[in-house]
Design an enzyme around this catalytic site. Structure first.
Site, PDB file in Angstrom:
ATOM      1  N   TYR A 285       0.808  -1.219   0.000  1.00 39.82           N
ATOM      2  CA  TYR A 285       0.000   0.000   0.000  1.00 39.82           C
ATOM      3  C   TYR A 285       0.839   1.266   0.000  1.00 39.82           C
ATOM      4  O   TYR A 285       0.301   2.362   0.028  1.00 39.82           O
ATOM      5  CB  TYR A 285      -0.900   0.014   1.236  1.00 39.82           C
TER       6      TYR A 285
ATOM      7  N   LYS B  50       2.397 -14.929   3.130  1.00 37.05           N
ATOM      8  CA  LYS B  50       2.672 -15.609   1.863  1.00 37.05           C
ATOM      9  C   LYS B  50       4.188 -15.773   1.781  1.00 37.05           C
ATOM     10  O   LYS B  50       4.827 -15.455   0.763  1.00 37.05           O
ATOM     11  CB  LYS B  50       2.110 -14.779   0.697  1.00 37.05           C
TER      12      LYS B  50
ATOM     13  N   ASP C  66      -3.744 -17.722   0.802  1.00 38.41           N
ATOM     14  CA  ASP C  66      -4.738 -18.346  -0.090  1.00 38.41           C
ATOM     15  C   ASP C  66      -5.503 -19.446   0.646  1.00 38.41           C
ATOM     16  O   ASP C  66      -6.736 -19.568   0.516  1.00 38.41           O
ATOM     17  CB  ASP C  66      -4.090 -18.871  -1.389  1.00 38.41           C
TER      18      ASP C  66
ATOM     19  N   ASP D 252     -12.793  -7.761   3.943  1.00 39.46           N
ATOM     20  CA  ASP D 252     -14.058  -7.728   3.197  1.00 39.46           C
ATOM     21  C   ASP D 252     -14.676  -9.124   3.161  1.00 39.46           C
ATOM     22  O   ASP D 252     -15.896  -9.282   3.258  1.00 39.46           O
ATOM     23  CB  ASP D 252     -13.841  -7.236   1.755  1.00 39.46           C
TER      24      ASP D 252
END
Ligand code: NAI
Length: 344
Positions: free
Chosen positions: A127, A179, A214, A242
């Site tokens: 970000y 990850k 994932d 979300d």
């Protein structure tokens, strides 16, 4: 005359559905006699319209002065050279922790009894916006590049925040989402730091486990009840929060807090919802629950609990719900029912 000490705070109604849900939230807070003294400011497209700046200096100064804000969603124009006002606010006030609880309020949905908390790193990762294009053969956008940065200090700060939160709220487990199998530096440092901090400071206080992002996304829809507190880097936290909101009825039910050392900004997780703005049908609960988090933050937990309880009663006893929750109520009708409960 009331002897309650007033608490000054910045209020940014925001764009799109922002003014509608802010008006609803202010009505609920007034019915609760919440002692906030609002300093009204604009930002986002409201700031662009008022003074050509999506984050006007007066707004920044107000938050600096009060250290506390309630904020509606801010629209970020795609392209046009504007950086997200939300990201700028998080940077300006070093709001390194984004706390997003997801709690089932309406029982009997696709997922029941969800009680999860996402702790998202808010200042680093992908970000940071270090992005550029490389032109080739007349195509100015032939290559797009982005650089993510996670620092040891930033990782320490956010994992400590997550462990502290878990301990303070009687949570059993913190799951570190990463990850590190592929992004060995960018998210490897995050996992490595979490392991170190847990081993050194929290191993007797709370369980820590690890999961690749994932697999986490999949397990959240297969069996979300296995999770408790999740902590992760900025972009993964954005996406997974979300997803978690979807487990409890969607974005209209998901509050968030951006917390730093010198300021805290409370908001709904959702954006300006341009598709329904101005129609009077937005669900104001996410911003109201953010206001409840704000009440907890300033040491008024009884008012926060009352607000959450009465939202529950309006939804489940009065059966008054907005369209996103399968009901027919407008924003104003839901708010009137809540104010009636809060004033009783
Ligand atoms: P969005 O969250 O605004 O909308 C996604 C979907 O959820 C839409 O169908 C919308 O109608 C629905 N929705 C959202 N809030 C709702 C509510 N309170 N009641 C009922 N339905 C609701 O996401 P989108 O469309 O991707 O973004 C729109 C704008 O908002 C963009 O400019 C984006 O940058 C900005 N944004 C701002 C955020 C913030 O200020 N914290 C967060 C996310 C997006």
């Amino acid at each position: 005359m009331s002897s309650t000490k007033m608490i000054p705070a910045t209020l940014i109604p925001g764009d799109g559905v922002g003014p509608e849900i802010t008006e609803a939230t202010l009505a609920a807070l007034a019915a609760l006699n919440a002692p906030f003294e609002w300093d009204h400011q604009v930002a986002g497209m409201g700031g662009v319209t008022a003074c050509g700046d999506p984050l006007p200096p007066a707004c920044v100064e107000s938050i600096r002065k009060h250290g506390l804000a309630l904020k509606g969603p801010l629209e970020t124009p795609i392209g046009g050279g504007y950086r997200s006002s939300n990201v700028r606010l998080r940077e300006e006030f070093k709001l390194y922790a984004n706390l997003r609880p997801a709690l089932t309020i309406i029982p009997g949905g696709r997922y029941d009894k969800i009680d999860l908390v996402m702790v998202r790193e808010n200042n680093e990762g992908l970000y940071m916006g270090y992005e550029h294009f490389i032109p080739i053969d007349g195509d100015p956008h032939a290559v797009g590049m982005s650089t993510g940065i996670n620092t040891r200090q930033g990782c320490r700060r956010i994992v400590r925040f997550a462990f502290e939160y878990a301990v303070a709220h009687g949570r059993k487990k913190v799951t570190v989402v990463h990850k590190a199998n592929i992004m060995k530096a960018l998210t490897g440092i995050f996992l490595e730091t979490a392991r170190e901090i847990h081993e050194a400071e929290y191993k007797d206080k709370v369980i820590m486990d690890e999961i690749i992002v994932d697999a986490c996304a999949m397990k959240l829809v297969m069996n979300p009840w296995q999770f408790d507190v999740l902590v992760t880097t900025n972009l993964f936290g954005d996406i997974l929060s979300d997803e978690i909101a979807g487990l409890v009825g969607g974005l209209g039910m998901a509050p968030g807090a951006n917390i730093g050392e010198k300021a805290a900004i409370f908001e709904a997780v959702h954006g300006s919802a341009p598709d329904i703005a101005g129609k009077g049908i937005a669900n104001p609960i996410a911003l109201m629950l953010a206001a409840a988090m704000m009440l907890d933050h300033v040491g008024l937990p009884e008012k926060a609990t009352r607000l959450r309880r009465d939202i529950d009663l309006v939804l489940n006893t009065d059966n008054i719900r907005t369209g996103d929750l399968g009901g027919k109520a407008t924003t104003k009708e839901f708010t009137a029912a809540l104010v009636k409960r809060l004033s009783a």
